[in-house]
Design a protein around this motif. Structure first.
Motif, PDB file in Angstrom:
ATOM      1  N   GLY A  92       1.041  -1.428   0.039  1.00  0.00           N
ATOM      2  CA  GLY A  92      -0.205   0.107   0.017  1.00  0.00           C
ATOM      3  C   GLY A  92       0.666   1.426  -0.395  1.00  0.00           C
ATOM      4  N   LEU A  93       0.415   2.083  -0.086  1.00  0.00           N
ATOM      5  CA  LEU A  93       0.960   3.891  -0.164  1.00  0.00           C
ATOM      6  C   LEU A  93       1.507   4.064   0.831  1.00  0.00           C
TER       7      LEU A  93
ATOM      8  N   ASP B  51       2.356   9.867  -2.659  1.00  0.00           N
ATOM      9  CA  ASP B  51       3.390   9.654  -3.171  1.00  0.00           C
ATOM     10  C   ASP B  51       3.218   9.217  -3.463  1.00  0.00           C
ATOM     11  N   LEU B  52       3.097   8.512  -4.766  1.00  0.00           N
ATOM     12  CA  LEU B  52       3.330   7.443  -5.788  1.00  0.00           C
ATOM     13  C   LEU B  52       4.665   6.379  -5.322  1.00  0.00           C
ATOM     14  N   TYR B  53       5.407   7.456  -4.694  1.00  0.00           N
ATOM     15  CA  TYR B  53       6.883   6.575  -4.657  1.00  0.00           C
ATOM     16  C   TYR B  53       7.454   5.723  -3.356  1.00  0.00           C
ATOM     17  N   ARG B  54       6.410   6.416  -2.885  1.00  0.00           N
ATOM     18  CA  ARG B  54       6.532   5.653  -1.477  1.00  0.00           C
ATOM     19  C   ARG B  54       5.207   4.118  -0.915  1.00  0.00           C
ATOM     20  N   TRP B  55       6.603   3.209  -1.072  1.00  0.00           N
ATOM     21  CA  TRP B  55       5.645   1.773  -0.366  1.00  0.00           C
ATOM     22  C   TRP B  55       5.021   1.452   0.954  1.00  0.00           C
ATOM     23  N   GLU B  56       4.682   1.329   1.231  1.00  0.00           N
ATOM     24  CA  GLU B  56       4.968  -0.224   2.282  1.00  0.00           C
ATOM     25  C   GLU B  56       4.344  -1.373   1.986  1.00  0.00           C
TER      26      GLU B  56
ATOM     27  N   ALA C  39       8.476  -3.286   4.984  1.00  0.00           N
ATOM     28  CA  ALA C  39       9.675  -2.748   4.362  1.00  0.00           C
ATOM     29  C   ALA C  39       8.797  -1.245   3.324  1.00  0.00           C
ATOM     30  N   HIS C  40      10.023  -0.788   3.643  1.00  0.00           N
ATOM     31  CA  HIS C  40       9.513   0.367   2.533  1.00  0.00           C
ATOM     32  C   HIS C  40      10.095   0.356   1.195  1.00  0.00           C
TER      33      HIS C  40
END
Length: 171
Positions: free
Chosen positions: A29-30, A35-40, A58-59
């Motif tokens: 998920g975001l 911010d589409l560039y950082r996911w969890e 994790a990211h």
């Protein structure tokens, strides 16, 4: 559609596709909806491994020129593994910059290619948990224990990480 918007739509597509067709063993998920560039991601420790039962957070951080360059992956949950450095950074071929390996260890086709997806990254990470690469460690101490004392100290440290991950998984 402008080039920037087209990129955003193409970038967002893997996220929507992943949510429509979830893959066993992880969810994504975001971190921030803006911010589409950082996911969890949450990775479930694979069955029949020392990591079984763990819930590891994790990211994934994508570069602005994704998919030409790979994202970076960092475990937020403590994990003891030869291919994860002590700061949590994941070191596997699929996340290495494309092209020739200056050390000659990896073939170019083993490294990042723009055809890779979040799904292929996560499958590689889950595979890494099941079968560490002790020949190219990011955590030398974990690799040494994995080679020399897999059923002793290494197993105890991983079990501690699994327990801790279960306690903190949904904080």
């Amino acid at each position: 559609i402008t080039e920037g918007k087209n990129f955003t739509l193409n970038f967002f597509f893997p996220f929507t596709e992943l949510n429509k067709n979830p893959v066993e063993g992880f969810s994504a998920g975001l971190i921030d909806d803006n911010d589409l560039y950082r996911w969890e991601v949450l990775i479930i420790g694979p069955p029949d491994t020392l990591y079984e039962g763990g819930v590891f957070k994790a990211h994934l951080t994508f570069p602005k020129d994704y998919p030409l360059r790979p994202p970076k992956m960092k475990f937020i949950t403590e994990i003891w593994h030869p291919n994860v450095d002590k700061n949590g950074d994941v070191c596997i071929s699929i996340l290495h910059e494309p092209g020739e390996d200056k050390y000659g260890y990896e073939k170019p086709e083993e490294r990042w290619l723009p055809i890779h997806t979040v799904e292929t990254i996560m499958i590689s990470v889950i595979s890494m948990l099941a079968d560490p690469n002790g020949d190219s460690p990011a955590n030398v101490d974990a690799a040494k224990e994995w080679r020399e004392d897999r059923n002793g100290e290494f197993k105890r440290k991983v079990a501690r990480c699994v327990r801790k991950s279960q306690e903190t998984a949904f904080e």
